[in-house]
Design a protein around this motif. Structure first.
Motif, PDB file in Angstrom:
ATOM      1  N   ASP A  76      22.457 -13.978  55.412  1.00 11.80           N
ATOM      2  CA  ASP A  76      23.742 -13.892  56.117  1.00 11.80           C
ATOM      3  C   ASP A  76      24.646 -15.041  55.707  1.00 11.80           C
ATOM      4  OD1 ASP A  76      22.749 -11.678  57.361  1.00 11.80           O
ATOM      5  OD2 ASP A  76      22.319 -12.673  59.274  1.00 11.80           O
ATOM      6  N   GLU A  77      24.046 -16.226  55.595  1.00 14.41           N
ATOM      7  CA  GLU A  77      24.854 -17.395  55.213  1.00 14.41           C
ATOM      8  C   GLU A  77      25.428 -17.217  53.797  1.00 14.41           C
ATOM      9  OE1 GLU A  77      22.792 -21.090  54.357  1.00 14.41           O
ATOM     10  OE2 GLU A  77      24.365 -22.225  55.396  1.00 14.41           O
ATOM     11  N   MET A  78      24.584 -16.740  52.877  1.00 16.17           N
ATOM     12  CA  MET A  78      25.071 -16.537  51.494  1.00 16.17           C
ATOM     13  C   MET A  78      26.192 -15.501  51.491  1.00 16.17           C
ATOM     14  SD  MET A  78      21.818 -16.891  48.934  1.00 16.17           S
ATOM     15  CE  MET A  78      20.922 -15.473  49.435  1.00 16.17           C
ATOM     16  N   GLY A  79      26.017 -14.451  52.331  1.00 21.11           N
ATOM     17  CA  GLY A  79      27.048 -13.410  52.422  1.00 21.11           C
ATOM     18  C   GLY A  79      28.377 -13.981  52.890  1.00 21.11           C
ATOM     19  N   ALA A  87      20.583  -7.555  43.654  1.00 13.33           N
ATOM     20  CA  ALA A  87      20.508  -9.008  43.474  1.00 13.33           C
ATOM     21  C   ALA A  87      21.098  -9.431  42.127  1.00 13.33           C
ATOM     22  CB  ALA A  87      19.051  -9.459  43.576  1.00 13.33           C
ATOM     23  N   VAL A  88      20.830  -8.638  41.091  1.00 12.75           N
ATOM     24  CA  VAL A  88      21.351  -8.963  39.751  1.00 12.75           C
ATOM     25  C   VAL A  88      22.890  -8.913  39.753  1.00 12.75           C
ATOM     26  CG1 VAL A  88      21.540  -8.007  37.402  1.00 12.75           C
ATOM     27  CG2 VAL A  88      19.284  -8.307  38.443  1.00 12.75           C
ATOM     28  N   VAL A  89      23.433  -7.889  40.395  1.00  7.21           N
ATOM     29  CA  VAL A  89      24.902  -7.753  40.419  1.00  7.21           C
ATOM     30  C   VAL A  89      25.524  -8.869  41.275  1.00  7.21           C
ATOM     31  CG1 VAL A  89      26.809  -6.269  41.178  1.00  7.21           C
ATOM     32  CG2 VAL A  89      24.875  -5.265  39.959  1.00  7.21           C
ATOM     33  N   MET A  90      24.941  -9.115  42.447  1.00  6.75           N
ATOM     34  CA  MET A  90      25.496 -10.156  43.328  1.00  6.75           C
ATOM     35  C   MET A  90      25.451 -11.529  42.665  1.00  6.75           C
ATOM     36  SD  MET A  90      26.610  -8.915  46.156  1.00  6.75           S
ATOM     37  CE  MET A  90      26.584 -10.129  47.471  1.00  6.75           C
ATOM     38  N   GLU A  91      24.331 -11.812  42.002  1.00  9.92           N
ATOM     39  CA  GLU A  91      24.199 -13.140  41.394  1.00  9.92           C
ATOM     40  C   GLU A  91      25.188 -13.307  40.231  1.00  9.92           C
ATOM     41  OE1 GLU A  91      23.102 -15.711  42.459  1.00  9.92           O
ATOM     42  OE2 GLU A  91      22.264 -17.032  40.946  1.00  9.92           O
ATOM     43  N   THR A  92      25.444 -12.213  39.523  1.00  8.80           N
ATOM     44  CA  THR A  92      26.442 -12.297  38.445  1.00  8.80           C
ATOM     45  C   THR A  92      27.830 -12.543  39.037  1.00  8.80           C
ATOM     46  OG1 THR A  92      25.102 -10.757  37.165  1.00  8.80           O
ATOM     47  CG2 THR A  92      27.351 -11.116  36.401  1.00  8.80           C
ATOM     48  N   LEU A  93      28.145 -11.828  40.118  1.00  4.80           N
ATOM     49  CA  LEU A  93      29.457 -12.017  40.750  1.00  4.80           C
ATOM     50  C   LEU A  93      29.572 -13.412  41.375  1.00  4.80           C
ATOM     51  CD1 LEU A  93      29.797  -8.504  42.408  1.00  4.80           C
ATOM     52  CD2 LEU A  93      31.358  -9.433  40.687  1.00  4.80           C
ATOM     53  N   ARG A  94      28.450 -13.973  41.776  1.00  4.94           N
ATOM     54  CA  ARG A  94      28.490 -15.336  42.331  1.00  4.94           C
ATOM     55  C   ARG A  94      28.664 -16.366  41.212  1.00  4.94           C
ATOM     56  NH1 ARG A  94      25.910 -19.938  42.531  1.00  4.94           N
ATOM     57  NH2 ARG A  94      24.253 -19.196  41.169  1.00  4.94           N
ATOM     58  N   GLU A 119      24.342 -23.779  39.592  1.00  6.35           N
ATOM     59  CA  GLU A 119      24.716 -23.437  38.207  1.00  6.35           C
ATOM     60  C   GLU A 119      23.721 -22.472  37.566  1.00  6.35           C
ATOM     61  OE1 GLU A 119      27.409 -23.839  36.629  1.00  6.35           O
ATOM     62  OE2 GLU A 119      28.384 -25.212  38.028  1.00  6.35           O
ATOM     63  N   THR A 120      22.550 -22.318  38.197  1.00  7.42           N
ATOM     64  CA  THR A 120      21.531 -21.437  37.607  1.00  7.42           C
ATOM     65  C   THR A 120      21.744 -19.996  38.075  1.00  7.42           C
ATOM     66  OG1 THR A 120      20.001 -23.273  37.774  1.00  7.42           O
ATOM     67  CG2 THR A 120      19.024 -21.118  37.354  1.00  7.42           C
ATOM     68  N   TRP A 121      21.724 -19.086  37.110  1.00  6.01           N
ATOM     69  CA  TRP A 121      21.797 -17.637  37.439  1.00  6.01           C
ATOM     70  C   TRP A 121      20.395 -17.213  37.853  1.00  6.01           C
ATOM     71  CZ3 TRP A 121      19.736 -12.984  35.338  1.00  6.01           C
ATOM     72  CH2 TRP A 121      20.384 -11.808  35.722  1.00  6.01           C
ATOM     73  N   PHE A 122      20.218 -16.968  39.149  1.00  2.00           N
ATOM     74  CA  PHE A 122      18.872 -16.749  39.681  1.00  2.00           C
ATOM     75  C   PHE A 122      18.932 -15.621  40.710  1.00  2.00           C
ATOM     76  CE2 PHE A 122      15.585 -18.309  42.857  1.00  2.00           C
ATOM     77  CZ  PHE A 122      14.492 -17.861  42.117  1.00  2.00           C
ATOM     78  N   PRO A 123      18.835 -14.349  40.254  1.00  2.00           N
ATOM     79  CA  PRO A 123      18.987 -13.209  41.176  1.00  2.00           C
ATOM     80  C   PRO A 123      18.032 -13.251  42.353  1.00  2.00           C
ATOM     81  CG  PRO A 123      18.942 -12.435  38.911  1.00  2.00           C
ATOM     82  CD  PRO A 123      18.631 -13.902  38.871  1.00  2.00           C
ATOM     83  N   HIS A 124      16.815 -13.810  42.147  1.00  2.00           N
ATOM     84  CA  HIS A 124      15.827 -13.767  43.228  1.00  2.00           C
ATOM     85  C   HIS A 124      16.261 -14.545  44.461  1.00  2.00           C
ATOM     86  CE1 HIS A 124      13.170 -11.696  40.450  1.00  2.00           C
ATOM     87  NE2 HIS A 124      12.506 -11.340  41.524  1.00  2.00           N
ATOM     88  N   ARG A 125      17.308 -15.383  44.345  1.00  2.00           N
ATOM     89  CA  ARG A 125      17.755 -16.086  45.549  1.00  2.00           C
ATOM     90  C   ARG A 125      18.217 -15.066  46.612  1.00  2.00           C
ATOM     91  NH1 ARG A 125      20.945 -20.339  44.457  1.00  2.00           N
ATOM     92  NH2 ARG A 125      21.144 -20.160  42.198  1.00  2.00           N
ATOM     93  N   TRP A 126      18.703 -13.873  46.135  1.00  2.00           N
ATOM     94  CA  TRP A 126      19.184 -12.850  47.067  1.00  2.00           C
ATOM     95  C   TRP A 126      18.029 -12.036  47.643  1.00  2.00           C
ATOM     96  CZ3 TRP A 126      24.256 -13.039  48.357  1.00  2.00           C
ATOM     97  CH2 TRP A 126      25.098 -13.755  47.490  1.00  2.00           C
TER      98      TRP A 126
END
Ligand code: HEM
Length: 465
Positions: free
Chosen positions: A395-398, A322-329, A379-386
């Protein structure tokens, strides 16, 4: 035009925006990303600038068919299966983490001084990609040989200066150069020549050491990508394809691998900088992450340095993912447009009238990743969204996640990048906490690449035990 500016236009005018007389941007999946990137749309001349030695590589080949042939030559050594099963990748990762990266951070931690991680991350990512291409070398070590990496980065920075001319007016720039008018300063060409010379020499050294097998002590793991490409070129079909680029095999290999070094180094380097920056502002999240990391068997601590946990077990840690995905997002390294050309017959995009062939069209991660319906408070970096989302939402976020692009021209190094980002983050946050000493350079400029304007981030690393 830059990502924020394009994004403002989408917010104002909707999913399709005309950026110029012959240029359109889209910000939707159906009739947008899916049509452009999984269809017949090819790359425009914009990508010519990514050739090396005047020789095309996978990234700069514009037409789909020769591109597919080139990609087939190498895709398997960048696949997820390869990342998770290759002994070479495992040993390379172990050597870089335990013999190079963690000892270098330990030195800083012990001295009490802060570490400028922006350049340090480049060193780590250069070390990863270079080792995958050529094997872990005793001679090249960008992490511990500071002078070596500074020289290399100097060429790299120079080379990327003044890129407007090569991007938008490559033919004019070339013609004027021939008659002595230099739109790009000579020092940029000189740096480029050095960069290209370095890679060519490296390829020659590797070939020589493989042919003579006398110098195997130089590399501690196999030159995986070099071997793969050289072997693929030995096949007769690929020889024909190579010769259509009217270049020697040696230059083709060097052009390809130099592109991988650059693509592999900078994007992953500043993704890590943003990741460390965000985590450094959230000590509680670091604690949660460390708890998760300590479930790895064995954990990534120096007392277990002779063996790594399986790559799969690192890959499937939920919070790390989640941390990596949210950073890439939130901080997509290539956040700006990835241009393509409309094909013939005319195609409609996002409900537009049919667009004639040859219109430059693009989507951009910056806008796709800021769709408030898909990513609330984008705009918020929020890993827990994943983590918190149900399967339908995940699936939608993916589907909207576009840090590596999509379709046949999607990043070939995406699995390699995920492997490296996760292992580096896991090794650091298992053993250290980080806090910010100086982040004044972390403002994101409005550029195609999400490089922070200051190119600097000073962090304090404190050992956890
Ligand atoms: C966080 C890390 C990375 C990000 C965000 C990233 C992103 C991207 C994106 C968005 C593209 C498509 C660009 C376009 O079409 O204009 C791309 C293509 C590419 N990337 Fe990456 N990349 C990363 C790491 C790497 C690594 C480690 C390599 C090492 C080989 C690599 C090699 C390439 C190549 C060769 C292409 C061209 C692929 C093709 O045309 O088929 N990238 N990357």
């Amino acid at each position: 035009m830059e990502p924020e500016t394009i994004h403002s236009a989408h917010v104002k005018h909707g999913p399709i925006v005309r950026l110029g007389p012959n240029e359109v941007s889209v910000n939707c999946l159906d009739g947008g990303v899916r049509t452009i990137y999984t269809g017949e749309f090819e790359k425009p001349f914009f990508y010519d600038q990514f050739q090396n030695y005047g020789v095309l590589n996978m990234f700069s080949i514009k037409a789909n068919k020769p591109h597919a042939a080139r990609k087939r030559m190498m895709a398997n050594v960048y696949s997820k299966t390869f990342m998770q099963s290759s002994e070479e990748v495992r040993e390379m990762t172990r050597l870089i983490l335990f013999e190079r990266m963690l000892p270098a951070i330990n030195l800083h931690a012990a001295s009490g001084s802060s570490l400028e991680v922006f350049e340090f991350n480049y060193a780590v990512t250069m070390e990863f990609i270079n080792s995958h291409l050529f094997g872990v070398s005793n001679d090249i070590d960008f992490i511990q040989h500071v002078e070596m990496r500074k020289r290399f980065l100097d060429w790299y920075y120079k080379r990327s200066e003044h890129d407007f001319w090569n991007q938008e007016l490559p033919s004019l720039t070339r013609i004027l150069r021939k008659i002595g008018i230099h739109l790009i300063p000579k020092s940029v060409h000189a740096a480029n020549d050095k960069f290209e010379g370095w890679m060519l020499q490296l390829c020659r050294d590797i070939r020589e050491s493989l042919e003579t097998t006398s110098d195997t002590a130089k590399a501690r793991t196999q030159p995986v990508v070099y071997n793969q490409l050289a072997d693929a070129l030995k096949g007769s079909t690929t020889k024909t394809e190579a010769s259509t680029y009217s270049s020697s095999e040696e230059l083709l290999i060097a052009s390809e691998l130099l592109d991988h070094v650059i693509a592999g180094m900078d994007t992953s380097g500043y993704t890590l900088a943003f990741l460390f920056w965000e985590l450094s502002r959230q000590p509680d999240l670091q604690t949660l992450l460390r708890e998760e990391l300590l479930t790895l068997s064995p954990p990534l601590t120096p007392d277990h340095k002779s063996t790594l946990p399986s790559a799969r077990s690192v890959d499937t840690l939920p919070l790390l993912h989640a941390v990596v995905m949210e950073t890439l997002r939130r901080h997509a390294a290539i956040s700006g447009p990835q241009p393509r050309l409309t094909p013939s017959p005319p195609t409609s995009l996002a409900g537009s009238p049919p667009l004639p062939a040859g219109v430059r069209v693009s989507a951009q991660a910056y806008s796709l990743h800021r769709n408030e319906t898909v990513f609330p408070e984008a705009e918020t970096w929020f890993p827990h969204r994943w983590l918190d989302a149900d399967q339908g939402k995940k699936d939608e976020m993916g589907r909207w996640f576009w840090a590596f692009g999509s379709g046949s021209r999607m990043c070939v190094g995406s699995n390699f990048a995920m492997h490296e980002l996760k292992h580096v983050t896991a090794a650091i946050y298992t053993n250290f906490t980080t806090s910010i000493v100086d982040d004044s350079g972390m403002d994101r400029g409005d550029a195609n690449r999400a490089v922070p304007t200051g190119d600097e981030l000073a962090l304090k690393f404190s050992p956890v035990r």
